[in-house]
Design an enzyme around this catalytic site. Structure first.
Site, mmCIF file in Angstrom:
data_model
loop_
_atom_site.group_PDB
_atom_site.id
_atom_site.type_symbol
_atom_site.label_atom_id
_atom_site.label_comp_id
_atom_site.label_asym_id
_atom_site.label_seq_id
_atom_site.Cartn_x
_atom_site.Cartn_y
_atom_site.Cartn_z
ATOM 1 N N TYR A 67 -2.045 -1.506 10.053
ATOM 2 C CA TYR A 67 -2.191 -1.953 8.660
ATOM 3 C C TYR A 67 -0.946 -1.615 7.843
ATOM 4 C CZ TYR A 67 -3.868 -1.705 3.798
ATOM 5 O OH TYR A 67 -3.997 -1.842 2.442
ATOM 6 N N SER B 257 0.845 -1.196 0.000
ATOM 7 C CA SER B 257 0.000 0.000 0.000
ATOM 8 C C SER B 257 0.879 1.245 0.000
ATOM 9 C CB SER B 257 -0.878 0.006 1.254
ATOM 10 O OG SER B 257 -1.482 1.281 1.411
HETATM 11 P P1 NDP Z 1 -11.693 -5.786 -1.501
HETATM 12 O O1 NDP Z 1 -12.331 -5.614 -0.164
HETATM 13 O O2 NDP Z 1 -12.346 -5.191 -2.682
HETATM 14 O O3 NDP Z 1 -11.442 -7.350 -1.799
HETATM 15 C C1 NDP Z 1 -10.817 -8.121 -0.829
HETATM 16 C C2 NDP Z 1 -10.555 -9.489 -1.367
HETATM 17 O O4 NDP Z 1 -9.822 -10.242 -0.365
HETATM 18 C C3 NDP Z 1 -11.813 -10.292 -1.633
HETATM 19 O O5 NDP Z 1 -11.562 -11.169 -2.690
HETATM 20 C C4 NDP Z 1 -12.018 -11.064 -0.325
HETATM 21 O O6 NDP Z 1 -12.740 -12.289 -0.488
HETATM 22 C C5 NDP Z 1 -10.575 -11.370 0.040
HETATM 23 N N1 NDP Z 1 -10.395 -11.573 1.478
HETATM 24 C C6 NDP Z 1 -10.778 -10.762 2.489
HETATM 25 N N2 NDP Z 1 -10.419 -11.294 3.682
HETATM 26 C C7 NDP Z 1 -9.803 -12.471 3.402
HETATM 27 C C8 NDP Z 1 -9.216 -13.493 4.185
HETATM 28 N N3 NDP Z 1 -9.183 -13.435 5.537
HETATM 29 N N4 NDP Z 1 -8.675 -14.564 3.567
HETATM 30 C C9 NDP Z 1 -8.682 -14.642 2.226
HETATM 31 N N5 NDP Z 1 -9.228 -13.729 1.417
HETATM 32 C C10 NDP Z 1 -9.775 -12.649 2.009
HETATM 33 O O7 NDP Z 1 -10.196 -5.209 -1.315
HETATM 34 P P2 NDP Z 1 -9.198 -4.521 -2.361
HETATM 35 O O8 NDP Z 1 -9.335 -5.175 -3.659
HETATM 36 O O9 NDP Z 1 -9.354 -3.067 -2.259
HETATM 37 O O10 NDP Z 1 -7.780 -4.879 -1.687
HETATM 38 C C11 NDP Z 1 -6.945 -5.891 -2.196
HETATM 39 C C12 NDP Z 1 -5.548 -5.693 -1.642
HETATM 40 O O11 NDP Z 1 -5.082 -4.390 -1.989
HETATM 41 C C13 NDP Z 1 -5.425 -5.785 -0.126
HETATM 42 O O12 NDP Z 1 -4.244 -6.456 0.225
HETATM 43 C C14 NDP Z 1 -5.349 -4.332 0.318
HETATM 44 O O13 NDP Z 1 -4.664 -4.210 1.547
HETATM 45 C C15 NDP Z 1 -4.586 -3.732 -0.841
HETATM 46 N N6 NDP Z 1 -4.776 -2.303 -1.009
HETATM 47 C C16 NDP Z 1 -6.007 -1.765 -1.188
HETATM 48 C C17 NDP Z 1 -6.162 -0.403 -1.348
HETATM 49 C C18 NDP Z 1 -7.488 0.232 -1.517
HETATM 50 O O14 NDP Z 1 -7.581 1.461 -1.326
HETATM 51 N N7 NDP Z 1 -8.548 -0.488 -1.891
HETATM 52 C C19 NDP Z 1 -5.001 0.492 -1.326
HETATM 53 C C20 NDP Z 1 -3.738 -0.175 -1.164
HETATM 54 C C21 NDP Z 1 -3.644 -1.513 -1.005
HETATM 55 P P3 NDP Z 1 -14.387 -12.297 -0.425
HETATM 56 O O15 NDP Z 1 -14.853 -11.709 -1.722
HETATM 57 O O16 NDP Z 1 -14.759 -13.730 -0.293
HETATM 58 O O17 NDP Z 1 -14.767 -11.479 0.764
#
Ligand code: NDP
Length: 254
Positions: free
Chosen positions: A159, A146
């Site tokens: 985080y 991030s």
């Molecule tokens: P979303 O909330 O849109 O999607 C999260 C995804 O992770 C979903 O597929 C979800 O599965 C899965 N997930 C959540 N918890 C778990 C778990 N305990 N075990 C396995 N899978 C899990 O998040 P983003 O796409 O925004 O984020 C993706 C990555 O990008 C993360 O690592 C986040 O930290 C990072 N990030 C995001 C930013 C943002 O602003 N959005 C900025 C910088 C980094 P399900 O659909 O089944 O719930």
């Protein structure tokens, strides 16, 4: 049937950044395995969209906070790979799954810290370790960090610290896996409009305009700003990029 296509595994590929990443990688003719935690319907929709691109795709349930399940997961996934493609290895692992925590340092609880550690550090560490024997030499691992590991916005101490840990881990992995020609890199998105953190970047007008204001390109990011960059790292053109942190934030807080 050996498809001879490369194979990528994207954790958290059901929604958001992971979903766009899986689609963009598939557009390069790479088979996709994606994981979801609980949203099976979203995962199946993504799988259908990817299959329509003419590559193999499948979704597996995985909770990356539960490292005890990783051995079983790896066995299940590699069994699928063997059956469907005839291959015994995958080529790329994208450690993307994750959840948000917005809590001031002074108020963060031990339980919140443990949860962030498990999903953003321990899960990435041991899932990569368990899959390592099944990643082809010359393949790649991309860890999603991030922008918050570089700059500070109050409320993200835990985080962001875990993401910093993963960035350091990435360099160690790159060094230690070099003899197998496995590239390990970090992609660090800025704030992206997804469901993350209750969708606050996308749905909270104040947050969205704050982000637009501190971003050189004048808006918050979208999943499609990120997926193609990760997909590029899964190509031969990117084969000399190793141990790097690539921030994809439109110039946030520069
Ligand atoms: P979303 O909330 O849109 O999607 C999260 C995804 O992770 C979903 O597929 C979800 O599965 C899965 N997930 C959540 N918890 C778990 C778990 N305990 N075990 C396995 N899978 C899990 O998040 P983003 O796409 O925004 O984020 C993706 C990555 O990008 C993360 O690592 C986040 O930290 C990072 N990030 C995001 C930013 C943002 O602003 N959005 C900025 C910088 C980094 P399900 O659909 O089944 O719930």
């Amino acid at each position: 049937m050996n498809t001879k296509r490369k194979i990528a595994l994207v954790t958290g590929g059901s929604r958001g950044i992971g979903r766009n990443t899986a689609v963009k990688i598939a557009q390069k003719g790479i088979d996709i395995i994606l994981t979801y935690k609980s949203d099976k319907e979203a995962a199946e929709k993504t799988v259908e969209e990817i299959q329509a691109l003419g590559v193999n795709a499948a979704a597996f349930q995985l909770d990356t906070t539960d490292s005890k399940t990783f051995d079983g997961f790896v066995k299940e996934v590699m069994g699928y790979v063997k059956t469907i493609t005839g291959n015994t290895h995958i080529d790329y692992l994208i450690n993307n799954a994750g959840t948000a925590l917005y809590a001031p340092f002074a108020e963060t609880t031990e339980e919140q810290l443990d949860e962030m550690f498990m999903i953003h550090y321990k899960g990435v560490f041991f899932l990569s370790q368990k899959l390592l024997p099944f990643i082809n030499d010359g393949g790649g691992i991309i860890n999603v960090s991030s922008g918050l590991a570089r700059f500070t916005i109050p409320g993200s101490s835990v985080y962001a610290s875990m993401k910093s840990g993963v960035e350091t881990l990435t360099r160690y992995m790159a060094k230690e896996l070099g003899p197998r020609r496995i590239k390990v890199n970090v992609v660090a998105p800025g704030a992206i409009e997804t469901d993350f953190g209750g969708g606050r970047t996308r749905d909270n007008k104040e947050v969205n305009s704050f982000i637009s204001g501190v971003t050189a390109l004048g808006r918050a990011g979208l999943p499609e700003d990120i997926g193609g960059v990760i997909a590029f790292l899964c190509t031969d053109d990117a084969a000399w990029i190793n141990g790097q942190r690539i921030e994809v934030s439109g110039g946030m807080n520069i």
